[in-house]
Design a protein around this motif. Structure first.
Motif, PDB file in Angstrom:
ATOM      1  N   PRO A 124       0.828  -1.210   0.000  1.00  0.00           N
ATOM      2  CA  PRO A 124       0.000   0.000   0.000  1.00  0.00           C
ATOM      3  C   PRO A 124       0.864   1.262   0.000  1.00  0.00           C
ATOM      4  O   PRO A 124       1.954   1.286   0.565  1.00  0.00           O
ATOM      5  N   ALA A 125       0.366   2.279  -0.653  1.00  0.00           N
ATOM      6  CA  ALA A 125       1.099   3.540  -0.736  1.00  0.00           C
ATOM      7  C   ALA A 125       1.089   4.227   0.623  1.00  0.00           C
ATOM      8  O   ALA A 125       0.122   4.107   1.385  1.00  0.00           O
ATOM      9  N   PRO A 126       2.162   4.960   0.966  1.00  0.00           N
ATOM     10  CA  PRO A 126       2.173   5.665   2.243  1.00  0.00           C
ATOM     11  C   PRO A 126       1.148   6.798   2.245  1.00  0.00           C
ATOM     12  O   PRO A 126       0.815   7.358   1.202  1.00  0.00           O
ATOM     13  N   ALA A 127       0.664   7.097   3.425  1.00  0.00           N
ATOM     14  CA  ALA A 127      -0.321   8.179   3.545  1.00  0.00           C
ATOM     15  C   ALA A 127       0.339   9.505   3.192  1.00  0.00           C
ATOM     16  O   ALA A 127       1.503   9.740   3.488  1.00  0.00           O
ATOM     17  N   GLU A 128      -0.433  10.375   2.564  1.00  0.00           N
ATOM     18  CA  GLU A 128       0.102  11.679   2.196  1.00  0.00           C
ATOM     19  C   GLU A 128       0.244  12.550   3.431  1.00  0.00           C
ATOM     20  O   GLU A 128      -0.575  12.506   4.349  1.00  0.00           O
ATOM     21  N   LYS A 129       1.289  13.339   3.433  1.00  0.00           N
ATOM     22  CA  LYS A 129       1.498  14.272   4.534  1.00  0.00           C
ATOM     23  C   LYS A 129       0.803  15.577   4.181  1.00  0.00           C
ATOM     24  O   LYS A 129       1.065  16.168   3.137  1.00  0.00           O
ATOM     25  N   VAL A 130      -0.083  16.019   5.040  1.00  0.00           N
ATOM     26  CA  VAL A 130      -0.852  17.232   4.776  1.00  0.00           C
ATOM     27  C   VAL A 130      -0.529  18.242   5.869  1.00  0.00           C
ATOM     28  O   VAL A 130      -0.580  17.928   7.053  1.00  0.00           O
ATOM     29  N   ALA A 131      -0.187  19.443   5.463  1.00  0.00           N
ATOM     30  CA  ALA A 131       0.128  20.506   6.412  1.00  0.00           C
ATOM     31  C   ALA A 131      -1.159  21.230   6.793  1.00  0.00           C
ATOM     32  O   ALA A 131      -2.150  21.185   6.067  1.00  0.00           O
ATOM     33  N   PRO A 132      -1.172  21.888   7.925  1.00  0.00           N
ATOM     34  CA  PRO A 132      -2.353  22.660   8.289  1.00  0.00           C
ATOM     35  C   PRO A 132      -2.562  23.802   7.301  1.00  0.00           C
ATOM     36  O   PRO A 132      -1.608  24.281   6.675  1.00  0.00           O
ATOM     37  N   PRO A 133      -3.775  24.247   7.092  1.00  0.00           N
ATOM     38  CA  PRO A 133      -4.030  25.317   6.119  1.00  0.00           C
ATOM     39  C   PRO A 133      -3.310  26.617   6.508  1.00  0.00           C
ATOM     40  O   PRO A 133      -3.115  26.910   7.690  1.00  0.00           O
ATOM     41  N   ILE A 134      -2.966  27.398   5.502  1.00  0.00           N
ATOM     42  CA  ILE A 134      -2.283  28.677   5.744  1.00  0.00           C
ATOM     43  C   ILE A 134      -3.340  29.708   6.112  1.00  0.00           C
ATOM     44  O   ILE A 134      -4.343  29.889   5.410  1.00  0.00           O
ATOM     45  N   ARG A 135      -3.111  30.371   7.200  1.00  0.00           N
ATOM     46  CA  ARG A 135      -4.072  31.412   7.659  1.00  0.00           C
ATOM     47  C   ARG A 135      -3.757  32.718   6.959  1.00  0.00           C
ATOM     48  O   ARG A 135      -2.599  33.139   6.871  1.00  0.00           O
ATOM     49  N   GLU A 136      -4.772  33.356   6.478  1.00  0.00           N
ATOM     50  CA  GLU A 136      -4.586  34.660   5.839  1.00  0.00           C
ATOM     51  C   GLU A 136      -4.549  35.735   6.893  1.00  0.00           C
ATOM     52  O   GLU A 136      -5.250  35.677   7.897  1.00  0.00           O
ATOM     53  N   LYS A 137      -3.721  36.735   6.672  1.00  0.00           N
ATOM     54  CA  LYS A 137      -3.577  37.816   7.664  1.00  0.00           C
ATOM     55  C   LYS A 137      -4.519  38.946   7.376  1.00  0.00           C
ATOM     56  O   LYS A 137      -4.904  39.259   6.335  1.00  0.00           O
TER      57      LYS A 137
END
Length: 100
Positions: free
Chosen positions: A87-100
């Motif tokens: 099985p393929a490794p799980a994708e690494k997902v970063a937290p969403p970028i917060r807009e200023k």
């Protein structure tokens, strides 16, 4: 000051002369002697083929063995078919970028 200028011009002229002599030696085309005699052909080589003919190919895939999927469908897995790849490794997902 004039003496230094004459000395610099003399050095440049010497460099150009040496470069021209070197280029003349390179362009002279020195011929290198061959150490061994050239090989002679085998008697009757004109009538013999130089290489075997290329095998004829149809350009199509063999149809005897159909291609198998890397991941079998769920029904085939229930019947005991094993996947060809791990099985393929799980994708690494970063937290969403917060807009200023």
């Amino acid at each position: 000051m004039k003496r230094e200028l004459v000395f610099a011009a003399l050095l440049v002229a010497t460099g150009v002369a040496i470069s021209m002599l070197s280029l003349g030696q390179l362009g002279a085309g020195q011929q290198i002697a061959q150490a061994t005699q050239p090989t002679q052909s085998t008697p009757g080589a004109e009538t013999k083929p130089s290489a075997p003919p290329e095998p004829a190919t149809t350009g199509q895939r063999p149809r005897e063995i159909p291609p198998q999927p890397a991941r079998p469908d769920p029904e085939a897995q229930k019947q005991g078919a094993q996947p060809a790849l791990p099985p393929a490794p799980a994708e690494k997902v970063a937290p969403p970028i917060r807009e200023k």
